[in-house]
Write an enzyme that holds these catalytic residues in place. Sequence first.
Site, PDB file in Angstrom:
ATOM      1  N   CYS A 104       0.824  -1.201   0.000  1.00  0.00           N
ATOM      2  CA  CYS A 104       0.000   0.000   0.000  1.00  0.00           C
ATOM      3  C   CYS A 104       0.862   1.256   0.000  1.00  0.00           C
ATOM      4  O   CYS A 104       1.624   1.478  -0.931  1.00  0.00           O
ATOM      5  CB  CYS A 104      -0.972  -0.056   1.182  1.00  0.00           C
ATOM      6  SG  CYS A 104      -2.318   1.141   1.129  1.00  0.00           S
ATOM      7  N   ALA A 105       0.789   2.075   1.022  1.00  0.00           N
ATOM      8  CA  ALA A 105       1.598   3.293   1.100  1.00  0.00           C
ATOM      9  C   ALA A 105       3.032   3.008   1.526  1.00  0.00           C
ATOM     10  O   ALA A 105       3.933   3.811   1.254  1.00  0.00           O
ATOM     11  CB  ALA A 105       0.961   4.278   2.085  1.00  0.00           C
TER      12      ALA A 105
END
Length: 189
Positions: A104-105
């Site tokens: 994800c991030a």
Amino acid sequence: MADKTALVPIADGSEEIEAVTIIDTLRRAGIHVFVASVSRLQITASRGVKLEADGLITEVIAREFDVIAIPGGMPGATHLSENAALNQLIREQNQASRLIAAICAAPVVVLKPLGILAGRKATAHPGLSDQLEDTSAVTERVVHDGHILTSRGPGTALEFSLTIVRLLLGADAAAKVAEPMLLPPGVKF
């Protein structure tokens, strides 16, 4: 089978689906998972779910792990990236060419500032993936390049976690964990 170990760092704002999927899948495979908070034992994840760590990151600063698996979520990934002890562990993991996995991030927010992704193919959440140096693989669900594994977000967390199992324990072990999970046909790990 040799005992394998995993560090899963968490912070307030970590993505709960990603964190719990990583922890659960690796434990189903028999991997010893240590969940380490960078602040306090109980954190509040990105959607308000309370998660309790096994301990603090400072408790494991001298340990080696077969994988450091970093969930995303905002501002969780930012909190993880700001922790000096975690950054030290990630740098040492990279120098030793031991598996580093981020979803994800986390690839952009945690790994990129440490130079971990330089010269590597990677993916990340679509809202951040344009910040990767090499964007040739950003639409892939899971990207494995050397000792670095990246993935896109909550919907890819199970494939990502099973890929960690495959890389640490082999394809048969990953298939054995995946079978009772009733994955749809064609899911790759």
